[in-house]
Design a protein around this motif. Sequence first.
Motif, PDB file in Angstrom:
ATOM      1  N   LEU A 216       0.943  -1.095   0.037  1.00  0.00           N
ATOM      2  CA  LEU A 216      -0.004  -0.114  -0.036  1.00  0.00           C
ATOM      3  C   LEU A 216       0.719   1.367   0.031  1.00  0.00           C
ATOM      4  N   LEU A 217       0.362   2.049  -0.677  1.00  0.00           N
ATOM      5  CA  LEU A 217       0.787   3.694  -0.689  1.00  0.00           C
ATOM      6  C   LEU A 217      -0.259   4.678  -0.059  1.00  0.00           C
ATOM      7  N   HIS A 218       0.374   5.241   0.993  1.00  0.00           N
ATOM      8  CA  HIS A 218      -0.822   5.845   1.884  1.00  0.00           C
ATOM      9  C   HIS A 218      -0.500   7.484   2.354  1.00  0.00           C
ATOM     10  N   SER A 219      -1.261   8.346   2.021  1.00  0.00           N
ATOM     11  CA  SER A 219      -1.013   9.677   2.316  1.00  0.00           C
ATOM     12  C   SER A 219      -2.381  10.043   3.314  1.00  0.00           C
ATOM     13  N   VAL A 220      -2.338  10.828   4.626  1.00  0.00           N
ATOM     14  CA  VAL A 220      -3.453  11.281   5.119  1.00  0.00           C
ATOM     15  C   VAL A 220      -4.163  12.435   4.288  1.00  0.00           C
TER      16      VAL A 220
ATOM     17  N   GLY B 270      -0.295   2.604  12.765  1.00  0.00           N
ATOM     18  CA  GLY B 270      -0.339   1.375  11.741  1.00  0.00           C
ATOM     19  C   GLY B 270      -1.865   0.971  11.563  1.00  0.00           C
ATOM     20  N   ALA B 271      -2.764   1.013  12.676  1.00  0.00           N
ATOM     21  CA  ALA B 271      -4.226   0.843  12.781  1.00  0.00           C
ATOM     22  C   ALA B 271      -4.757   1.568  11.599  1.00  0.00           C
ATOM     23  N   VAL B 272      -4.340   2.807  11.211  1.00  0.00           N
ATOM     24  CA  VAL B 272      -5.143   3.535  10.207  1.00  0.00           C
ATOM     25  C   VAL B 272      -4.676   2.758   8.930  1.00  0.00           C
ATOM     26  N   ILE B 273      -3.786   2.301   8.657  1.00  0.00           N
ATOM     27  CA  ILE B 273      -3.652   1.394   7.610  1.00  0.00           C
ATOM     28  C   ILE B 273      -3.960  -0.188   7.540  1.00  0.00           C
ATOM     29  N   HIS B 274      -4.091  -0.478   8.567  1.00  0.00           N
ATOM     30  CA  HIS B 274      -4.415  -2.049   8.997  1.00  0.00           C
ATOM     31  C   HIS B 274      -5.339  -1.961   9.931  1.00  0.00           C
ATOM     32  N   PRO B 275      -6.763  -1.969  10.094  1.00  0.00           N
ATOM     33  CA  PRO B 275      -7.618  -2.046  11.215  1.00  0.00           C
ATOM     34  C   PRO B 275      -7.412  -3.218  11.968  1.00  0.00           C
ATOM     35  N   GLN B 276      -6.714  -4.071  11.327  1.00  0.00           N
ATOM     36  CA  GLN B 276      -6.552  -5.466  11.885  1.00  0.00           C
ATOM     37  C   GLN B 276      -5.585  -5.325  13.336  1.00  0.00           C
TER      38      GLN B 276
ATOM     39  N   ILE C 130       7.016  -3.821   1.336  1.00  0.00           N
ATOM     40  CA  ILE C 130       6.989  -2.593   2.225  1.00  0.00           C
ATOM     41  C   ILE C 130       5.796  -1.672   1.711  1.00  0.00           C
ATOM     42  N   SER C 131       4.913  -1.078   2.792  1.00  0.00           N
ATOM     43  CA  SER C 131       3.863  -0.176   2.605  1.00  0.00           C
ATOM     44  C   SER C 131       4.616   1.048   3.080  1.00  0.00           C
ATOM     45  N   TYR C 132       4.223   2.234   2.366  1.00  0.00           N
ATOM     46  CA  TYR C 132       4.664   3.595   2.659  1.00  0.00           C
ATOM     47  C   TYR C 132       3.484   4.465   3.227  1.00  0.00           C
ATOM     48  N   THR C 133       3.720   5.445   4.063  1.00  0.00           N
ATOM     49  CA  THR C 133       2.811   6.256   4.387  1.00  0.00           C
ATOM     50  C   THR C 133       3.513   7.744   4.806  1.00  0.00           C
TER      51      THR C 133
ATOM     52  N   PRO D  23      -5.609   3.775   1.919  1.00  0.00           N
ATOM     53  CA  PRO D  23      -4.622   3.514   1.192  1.00  0.00           C
ATOM     54  C   PRO D  23      -4.733   2.938  -0.031  1.00  0.00           C
ATOM     55  N   GLN D  24      -4.033   3.228  -0.942  1.00  0.00           N
ATOM     56  CA  GLN D  24      -3.946   2.787  -2.439  1.00  0.00           C
ATOM     57  C   GLN D  24      -3.157   1.592  -2.641  1.00  0.00           C
ATOM     58  N   ARG D  25      -3.332   0.519  -3.557  1.00  0.00           N
ATOM     59  CA  ARG D  25      -2.535  -0.474  -3.979  1.00  0.00           C
ATOM     60  C   ARG D  25      -1.356   0.312  -4.878  1.00  0.00           C
ATOM     61  N   LEU D  26      -0.138  -0.304  -4.556  1.00  0.00           N
ATOM     62  CA  LEU D  26       1.140   0.325  -5.248  1.00  0.00           C
ATOM     63  C   LEU D  26       0.895   0.070  -6.800  1.00  0.00           C
ATOM     64  N   ARG D  27       0.262  -1.136  -7.004  1.00  0.00           N
ATOM     65  CA  ARG D  27       0.355  -1.467  -8.660  1.00  0.00           C
ATOM     66  C   ARG D  27      -0.704  -0.589  -9.169  1.00  0.00           C
ATOM     67  N   ALA D  28      -1.682  -0.073  -8.500  1.00  0.00           N
ATOM     68  CA  ALA D  28      -2.770   0.878  -9.160  1.00  0.00           C
ATOM     69  C   ALA D  28      -2.173   2.196  -9.325  1.00  0.00           C
ATOM     70  N   VAL D  29      -1.321   2.712  -8.186  1.00  0.00           N
ATOM     71  CA  VAL D  29      -0.608   4.021  -8.490  1.00  0.00           C
ATOM     72  C   VAL D  29       0.354   4.032  -9.536  1.00  0.00           C
ATOM     73  N   LYS D  30       1.073   2.930  -9.486  1.00  0.00           N
ATOM     74  CA  LYS D  30       2.090   2.935 -10.564  1.00  0.00           C
ATOM     75  C   LYS D  30       1.508   2.803 -11.854  1.00  0.00           C
ATOM     76  N   ALA D  31       0.475   2.037 -11.990  1.00  0.00           N
ATOM     77  CA  ALA D  31      -0.038   1.965 -13.313  1.00  0.00           C
ATOM     78  C   ALA D  31      -0.389   3.302 -13.878  1.00  0.00           C
ATOM     79  N   ASP D  32      -1.297   3.962 -12.872  1.00  0.00           N
ATOM     80  CA  ASP D  32      -2.028   5.122 -13.161  1.00  0.00           C
ATOM     81  C   ASP D  32      -1.077   6.493 -13.630  1.00  0.00           C
ATOM     82  N   PHE D  33       0.026   6.453 -12.795  1.00  0.00           N
ATOM     83  CA  PHE D  33       0.998   7.298 -13.083  1.00  0.00           C
ATOM     84  C   PHE D  33       1.650   7.203 -14.638  1.00  0.00           C
ATOM     85  N   GLN D  34       2.101   6.015 -14.482  1.00  0.00           N
ATOM     86  CA  GLN D  34       2.731   5.612 -16.097  1.00  0.00           C
ATOM     87  C   GLN D  34       1.426   5.640 -17.155  1.00  0.00           C
TER      88      GLN D  34
END
Lengths: 516, 516
Positions: free
Chosen positions: A140-144, A430-436, A375-378, A151-162
């Motif tokens: 995941l890539l995440h910005s408040v 971390g719970a903001v990204i993963h509520p579990q 790694i997920s980034y935030t 959080p967004q999937r890295l693959r979607a961010v990457k594909a959309d940017f490209q």
Amino acid sequence: MIGTVAGSAAMYHAMTSLGLASESRYKGPIRLEGDPKGASVLVLGAGLAGMTSALELRKAGYTVQILEFNGRPGGRNWTLRGGDTFTELGGHKQLCEFEDGLYLNPGPWRIPYHHRALLDYCRRLGVALEPFNQLNHNALLHSVRAFDGKPQRLRAVKADFQGQIAELLAKVTQQGKLDETVSKEDQEILLQALRSWGALDNGYGYKANLISAEFRGYTRDPGGGLTAMPEPSEPVGLSEVLKSRLWRYLRGFAHYNFQTTMFQPVGGMDMIGKAFAKEVGDLIRYNAKVTQIQQDARGVTVSYVDAKHPGAVQQVHADWCVCTIPLTILSQLPLDVSAAMKSAIDAVPYAASVKIGLQFKRRFWEEDEAIYGGISYTDLPIRQIAYPNYHYNRAGRGVLLGAYLFDGPNSYEFTAMSPAERVARAVEFGAVIHPQYKSEFENGIAVAWHRVPFVLGCSGDWSDETRAAHYNNLCQIDGRIVLAGEHASALPAWQEGAILSALDAIGRLHDRVVRT
Amino acid sequence: MIGTVAGSAAMYHAMTSLGLASESRYKGPIRLEGDPKGASVLVLGAGLAGMTSALELRKAGYTVQILEFNGRPGGRNWTLRGGDTFTELGGHKQLCEFEDGLYLNPGPWRIPYHHRALLDYCRRLGVALEPFNQLNHNALLHSVRAFDGKPQRLRAVKADFQGQIAELLAKVTQQGKLDETVSKEDQEILLQALRSWGALDNGYGYKANLISAEFRGYTRDPGGGLTAMPEPSEPVGLSEVLKSRLWRYLRGFAHYNFQTTMFQPVGGMDMIGKAFAKEVGDLIRYNAKVTQIQQDARGVTVSYVDAKHPGAVQQVHADWCVCTIPLTILSQLPLDVSAAMKSAIDAVPYAASVKIGLQFKRRFWEEDEAIYGGISYTDLPIRQIAYPNYHYNRAGRGVLLGAYLFDGPNSYEFTAMSPAERVARAVEFGAVIHPQYKSEFENGIAVAWHRVPFVLGCSGDWSDETRAAHYNNLCQIDGRIVLAGEHASALPAWQEGAILSALDAIGRLHDRVVRT
């Protein structure tokens, strides 16, 4: 083990003749030719720089001793497991409560494929390696401040940017706006390339269809039997892609230091330190806290006390000294070196860094979210959540790296907290990204490197200016003393830097011994 | 094992509520509720589709038998090791001479993270997984028509393509040529993004400096001690980047099916088939070659002969039949099904594919070239050289995938050769990329799927038109027969397709049994 593996010489010859060589400074096992005539070397520090020095110098015929502050080998090459305790500066003592087989590497945790010296030592010392997954397209890539904090999937961010970049450049090309700078022939190829690489449709558009879905993922994946057909997902528009600023994480995955293939030792990073200690452990005096380093024309005298029960000062004498003590500590010791080297030692601040390991009842990141390693980034203060690159797809507990801080203010803030508070904050963010996190968290351990007694910081933090003024002075042989460690390299914070600096230092030291 | 792992139900609930779910069609272990009242099912084929069906149907209360053509479970889930023999159509028999521990997966060889059904079965059946490295930045991209035929590092091609694209778009932006379509605010962010992602300098240029070197690699890497400073490498210009056409390989690494994290079973892909067979092996009659499939209102009667010693025809009767026989073979059998299903069975050609495994005396790709796992691509007929994703950094022998062909003409050409000639050609072409082939090659084995007796092709090769006309007819329950396998899925050639098609088929079959 050392030196018994065939082919090292042939190997580096082949590398050069191919013109495809790794451009490493490492040219295969060091050859210290010539007789040192019984000269003795005292090595200060049993980290990777110190143990590399000791191993190679003994092999070359020197009499070697090592003084080590800790009660274990490795220095920052360190792994925390269940049952381990760690007392930081300030007195907070933590007991690691991880389940057997789970661990945190508080220091180095990954090995690039081009760190040829470290990899060669791993090979020669029999350290088993497994891949370290830096780039996980499903992490995941995440910005408040973007996507309502979702959080967004890295693959979607990457594909959309490209995809959006490709569509933009394709439009400009078709409008003839490149005619002055790019030939017609190249423009044609450019359009093909943008379409291929950017997942554009026949009209050079980046849209919701099965072309873009093949990169960003589907709303509904392809399946089996009846009703198996996939449904595409909806790309994010150019403006939103840009404003999200999540693109800033993409560069890291292509960075030379973080490119595939990376490695980690099976079972924890300290397997490397332990493997070195199998070779040179008999030379190490543990729990030896150096208090003074003196030299004269005939040799070096080092004073030390027992680190756990400081009492009478003891002394060791040797002809030469390889000192790998971190500059944070070395700068506080009485030390007979030139003013130039002393200035260099005093000039380098050490980076702040905090790592927090968290154990959870189950590997929910894999089970619920199909995130295996990586790694997920935030932009939350925890910066990263790194998933374990071992025990993939297994049931049971797991340990995450729940925070990895390395920029200044953020790290200082966490360093100032008690370990328990650091762990609590890591769970909260971390719970903001993963509520579990809320229901699955069990225990954690936090290492703030500025409070680690044996180094007082993460690594040498050279600026360009400091390096220009002091680096060469730091690395010169000063009388009978030479320094080594990641701080004496152009690879700060990397184990490869420690080893290469040691090989360079002992090579020069040996030249001097043999010549004089 | 099955069903004893806790958390599966909770897991899929969590996935949905998070909105971050894998979009898989797999919703956790199938629940076949309701009493089948002793109904019997005959499963044809002990590949993954057949064994999944058998496992779940027996669990639901059915009486199950499996007929399998081969003398082993798994079907295309298959691994060749030293001592194995393989006789292809045409009579050529090969003995695999690989060293113990080395192998070739002639069929499926990688598992995407989003193949949730397959991963769940691996987990439930205790199949250990390790990463499959698809993208290796240090692997090679090669075209006989580019760079004088010299292979290029993937990292350099990628960095140069991105850098040149970024510089081009940045220039256009600065020239005001986006003013009509992109807001000033977004243009500012775009420039920042291009600089970050494209490794541009302060003037938005992509040049030989330490910025671009951080992505494409150095002429001289950073080192340790004196003379440690790195030297940048020289980027390739836009026109040459485009004309090389090496950019066409970049898309593959970002493709949903090949994104990190991918997996392979530890020890070979057939560990999955073997794990299934531990559960359902007692149901399998091996070496049973089906010769006819008949049905009437009361049930299904299948005739078979011993595949190794064809003699008297034997028959099995059951209430229902799940048939996973590949369409290449099923289309040749007398079979009582509707004209619509028969047309569907006859409509699907099978893809050609060839894989060639080569054993070498030493792992020169790692030792000489720092290539650890991953794939090099070429426009030579071998198409790919894939490096083993196990035994990293170890001394000793290794097995490469020396060719992986899957487009038509190229594959047919290799299929037409004798196995020995295929191997010889793979070595000849591979030596263009890795000259070490000549001195290090030991032995090889070649599998051309159109000559594999149990499938006569690689996988169902659906066109959009064929799928529109026939797919639903293929998947319907026809009287008492339902088909399953990768050919009955929207994931052709993938093991996930086989399993999902089986789960869909038995789900519908069970509904019908319980309802009638």
